[in-house]
Design a protein around this motif. Structure first.
Motif, PDB file in Angstrom:
ATOM      1  N   PRO A   1       1.983  17.706   7.271  1.00 22.27           N
ATOM      2  CA  PRO A   1       1.720  18.755   6.275  1.00 22.27           C
ATOM      3  C   PRO A   1       1.187  18.244   4.943  1.00 22.27           C
ATOM      4  O   PRO A   1       0.617  19.022   4.164  1.00 22.27           O
ATOM      5  CB  PRO A   1       3.088  19.426   6.098  1.00 22.27           C
ATOM      6  N   ALA A   2       1.351  16.958   4.673  1.00 15.18           N
ATOM      7  CA  ALA A   2       0.871  16.409   3.400  1.00 15.18           C
ATOM      8  C   ALA A   2      -0.456  15.675   3.530  1.00 15.18           C
ATOM      9  O   ALA A   2      -0.974  15.174   2.531  1.00 15.18           O
ATOM     10  CB  ALA A   2       1.920  15.468   2.809  1.00 15.18           C
ATOM     11  N   VAL A   3      -1.024  15.587   4.738  1.00 15.02           N
ATOM     12  CA  VAL A   3      -2.249  14.805   4.948  1.00 15.02           C
ATOM     13  C   VAL A   3      -3.424  15.733   5.252  1.00 15.02           C
ATOM     14  O   VAL A   3      -3.431  16.436   6.270  1.00 15.02           O
ATOM     15  CB  VAL A   3      -2.061  13.769   6.075  1.00 15.02           C
TER      16      VAL A   3
ATOM     17  N   ALA B   1       0.829  -1.210   0.000  1.00 14.06           N
ATOM     18  CA  ALA B   1       0.000   0.000   0.000  1.00 14.06           C
ATOM     19  C   ALA B   1       0.863   1.259   0.000  1.00 14.06           C
ATOM     20  O   ALA B   1       0.568   2.227  -0.716  1.00 14.06           O
ATOM     21  CB  ALA B   1      -0.930  -0.007   1.208  1.00 14.06           C
ATOM     22  N   ILE B   2       1.912   1.247   0.797  1.00 14.24           N
ATOM     23  CA  ILE B   2       2.803   2.412   0.870  1.00 14.24           C
ATOM     24  C   ILE B   2       3.480   2.661  -0.476  1.00 14.24           C
ATOM     25  O   ILE B   2       3.514   3.800  -0.969  1.00 14.24           O
ATOM     26  CB  ILE B   2       3.861   2.209   1.978  1.00 14.24           C
ATOM     27  N   GLN B   3       3.985   1.595  -1.081  1.00 11.12           N
ATOM     28  CA  GLN B   3       4.663   1.753  -2.365  1.00 11.12           C
ATOM     29  C   GLN B   3       3.696   2.207  -3.449  1.00 11.12           C
ATOM     30  O   GLN B   3       4.051   3.003  -4.322  1.00 11.12           O
ATOM     31  CB  GLN B   3       5.341   0.441  -2.780  1.00 11.12           C
ATOM     32  N   TYR B   4       2.476   1.700  -3.375  1.00 12.60           N
ATOM     33  CA  TYR B   4       1.452   2.132  -4.330  1.00 12.60           C
ATOM     34  C   TYR B   4       1.243   3.645  -4.242  1.00 12.60           C
ATOM     35  O   TYR B   4       1.165   4.344  -5.269  1.00 12.60           O
ATOM     36  CB  TYR B   4       0.140   1.398  -4.054  1.00 12.60           C
ATOM     37  N   ILE B   5       1.146   4.187  -3.029  1.00  8.60           N
ATOM     38  CA  ILE B   5       0.958   5.632  -2.887  1.00  8.60           C
ATOM     39  C   ILE B   5       2.188   6.385  -3.390  1.00  8.60           C
ATOM     40  O   ILE B   5       2.059   7.401  -4.092  1.00  8.60           O
ATOM     41  CB  ILE B   5       0.639   6.005  -1.431  1.00  8.60           C
TER      42      ILE B   5
ATOM     43  N   LYS C   1       2.005   7.735   7.227  1.00 11.97           N
ATOM     44  CA  LYS C   1       3.058   8.734   7.444  1.00 11.97           C
ATOM     45  C   LYS C   1       4.246   8.487   6.524  1.00 11.97           C
ATOM     46  O   LYS C   1       4.852   9.431   5.998  1.00 11.97           O
ATOM     47  CB  LYS C   1       3.521   8.737   8.891  1.00 11.97           C
ATOM     48  N   ILE C   2       4.595   7.219   6.330  1.00 11.58           N
ATOM     49  CA  ILE C   2       5.728   6.907   5.451  1.00 11.58           C
ATOM     50  C   ILE C   2       5.440   7.394   4.034  1.00 11.58           C
ATOM     51  O   ILE C   2       6.283   8.029   3.388  1.00 11.58           O
ATOM     52  CB  ILE C   2       6.003   5.387   5.457  1.00 11.58           C
TER      53      ILE C   2
ATOM     54  N   ALA D   1       5.278  11.981  -0.236  1.00  7.97           N
ATOM     55  CA  ALA D   1       4.420  12.932  -0.941  1.00  7.97           C
ATOM     56  C   ALA D   1       4.860  14.367  -0.669  1.00  7.97           C
ATOM     57  O   ALA D   1       4.917  15.202  -1.587  1.00  7.97           O
ATOM     58  CB  ALA D   1       2.966  12.726  -0.517  1.00  7.97           C
ATOM     59  N   ALA D   2       5.182  14.660   0.586  1.00  6.91           N
ATOM     60  CA  ALA D   2       5.612  16.009   0.946  1.00  6.91           C
ATOM     61  C   ALA D   2       6.888  16.400   0.210  1.00  6.91           C
ATOM     62  O   ALA D   2       7.051  17.552  -0.210  1.00  6.91           O
ATOM     63  CB  ALA D   2       5.813  16.111   2.452  1.00  6.91           C
ATOM     64  N   SER D   3       7.777  15.440   0.034  1.00  6.60           N
ATOM     65  CA  SER D   3       9.035  15.717  -0.660  1.00  6.60           C
ATOM     66  C   SER D   3       8.807  16.061  -2.127  1.00  6.60           C
ATOM     67  O   SER D   3       9.669  16.666  -2.771  1.00  6.60           O
ATOM     68  CB  SER D   3       9.984  14.520  -0.541  1.00  6.60           C
ATOM     69  N   LYS D   4       7.654  15.663  -2.662  1.00 11.68           N
ATOM     70  CA  LYS D   4       7.305  15.935  -4.066  1.00 11.68           C
ATOM     71  C   LYS D   4       6.241  17.022  -4.199  1.00 11.68           C
ATOM     72  O   LYS D   4       5.719  17.253  -5.287  1.00 11.68           O
ATOM     73  CB  LYS D   4       6.806  14.651  -4.731  1.00 11.68           C
ATOM     74  N   ASN D   5       5.892  17.659  -3.072  1.00 16.88           N
ATOM     75  CA  ASN D   5       4.884  18.731  -3.058  1.00 16.88           C
ATOM     76  C   ASN D   5       3.517  18.239  -3.518  1.00 16.88           C
ATOM     77  O   ASN D   5       2.789  18.943  -4.224  1.00 16.88           O
ATOM     78  CB  ASN D   5       5.340  19.916  -3.912  1.00 16.88           C
ATOM     79  N   VAL D   6       3.156  17.035  -3.108  1.00 18.37           N
ATOM     80  CA  VAL D   6       1.845  16.454  -3.385  1.00 18.37           C
ATOM     81  C   VAL D   6       1.142  16.227  -2.053  1.00 18.37           C
ATOM     82  O   VAL D   6       1.770  15.800  -1.081  1.00 18.37           O
ATOM     83  CB  VAL D   6       1.962  15.121  -4.156  1.00 18.37           C
TER      84      VAL D   6
END
Length: 278
Positions: free
Chosen positions: A171-173, A80-84, A129-130, A135-140
Motif C-alpha cells: 500500500p505504500a509503494v 539504504a533501508i535506514q536512509y529511507i 518492503k522493510i 513508510a506506511a506506518s507514517k502515512n507516507v
C-alpha cells in the motif's frame, strides 16, 4: 489546475531561501526537497514553508552506490533501508506525502559481477518492503522511479517499474513518471502513462533535452490529455538541470541562478498555458 512545484536538489549550492523566493515570484505552489535528512536543516525548511506559504509536495530520494536496495550485503542494504526510514521522518516533519525511490544506485549502468538480475530484483523487493512498512506506518508513500538506461541498468522503463510495483503489491509503494526519462525510454508517452494509471502518484517535468518544458520536443499537451483522462490529481514537479552525464553533480555546482530563474519562469508559464488549452 494542477499543483506545480520545483525540485530543490538541482540548484547547486544556492541558499534555499533564494529558491523559495524564485518559486513564490513565479507562482509555484510548492517545493520538492532533496531527501537528505542528515544534512538539510529540517527546522529551517519548516520555517521557510510557513514564511512563503508553500507546501512540500515531495522528497526526491538520492541514491548513490552506498544506498543500494538491490544489495545482498546486509550492511549495504540496511544503510539504504535506514536512509529511507530517516527520510520518511523528514517527510512527516515537512508534510511531504511522497518520497521518490530509485531501487538501484544512479550511475550503475551494468549488472555487478557475481549477481543475477533476478536476484537483485528480489533483493530490491525484500529491502524496499522493510522501508515501505515503516513508510506506511507514517502515512507516507514511496514513488518508484524508472530512470533511463544511461543512468541505470535496472528499472529503466515504466513497464519494468510497473511490474516491480505490482509484484510488491504494497500500500505504500507506487510509481513516479519522469518525462525526461520517458522521452528516452518510452515508445509512446501517452500509452505508458495509461499503463501505470492505477499506480501513478507523482510526475517530474523536464523536456527531452533535460531543460525547462517547452525548450525541447516533448509533447506535453499529450501528457495533459492523458493525465486528465486517467484522473491524475498529484503534483507536477519541475526537474530541469544542466546537461550532465551524472545528474547528481548538479547538486555540487556553483548555482547558475540566472539560468534557474529563466527555466523556472519558462517551465511554469509553458505548462499552465498548455494545461488551459486542454
Amino acid at each position: 489546475m494542477y499543483k506545480y512545484s520545483m525540485t530543490q536538489w538541482i540548484v547547486g549550492n544556492e541558499d534555499i531561501e533564494y529558491s523559495f523566493q524564485r518559486l513564490k515570484k513565479n507562482g509555484y505552489d510548492g517545493i520538492e526537497f532533496a531527501a537528505e535528512p542528515y544534512t538539510i536543516d529540517q527546522e529551517r525548511m519548516v520555517s521557510l514553508l510557513k514564511k512563503y506559504e508553500m507546501e512540500c509536495t515531495s522528497l526526491c530520494g538520492i541514491f548513490p552506490e552506498e544506498r543500494d536496495l538491490t544489495s545482498r550485503d546486509p550492511e549495504c542494504a540496511n544503510t539504504a533501508i535506514q536512509y529511507i526510514k530517516d527520510s520518511v521522518d523528514f517527510a512527516v516533519k515537512v508534510g511531504a506525502p511522497y518520497i521518490i525511490v530509485v531501487p538501484s544506485p544512479v550511475g550503475r549502468v551494468a549488472l555487478p559481477e557475481g549477481y543475477t538480475y533476478d536476484e537483485m530484483w528480489e533483493n530490491a523487493k525484500k529491502n524496499l518492503k522493510i522501508a515501505a512498512d515503516y513508510a506506511a506506518s507514517k502515512n507516507v508513500k514511496l514513488a518508484v522511479e524508472a530512470i533511463n538506461r544511461y543512468e541505470t541498468y535496472f528499472l529503466n522503463t515504466l513497464t519494468k517499474a510497473y511490474k516491480f510495483v505490482c509484484e510488491m503489491n504494497h500500500p505504500a509503494v507506487w510509481i513516479m513518471a519522469d518525462m525526461f526519462h520517458m522521452s528516452l525510454e518510452e515508445n509512446n508517452i501517452g500509452a505508458s502513462l495509461r499503463m501505470i494509471a492505477d499506480r501513478l502518484i507523482h510526475v517530474h517535468i523536464a523536456d527531452n533535452t533535460r531543460e525547462a518544458a517547452g525548450l525541447g520536443k516533448t509533447d506535453f499537451k499529450e501528457m495533459f490529455y492523458v493525465l486528465r483522462d486517467i484522473g491524475y490529481k498529484g503534483p507536477l514537479t519541475m526537474e530541469f538541470m544542466p546537461r550532465l552525464a551524472n545528474p547528481y553533480e548538479s547538486g555540487d555546482l556553483e548555482t547558475k541562478s540566472h539560468l534557474m530563474d529563466k527555466y523556472a519562469e519558462q517551465a511554469i508559464n509553458y505548462m499552465k498555458t498548455l494545461e488551459k488549452s486542454v
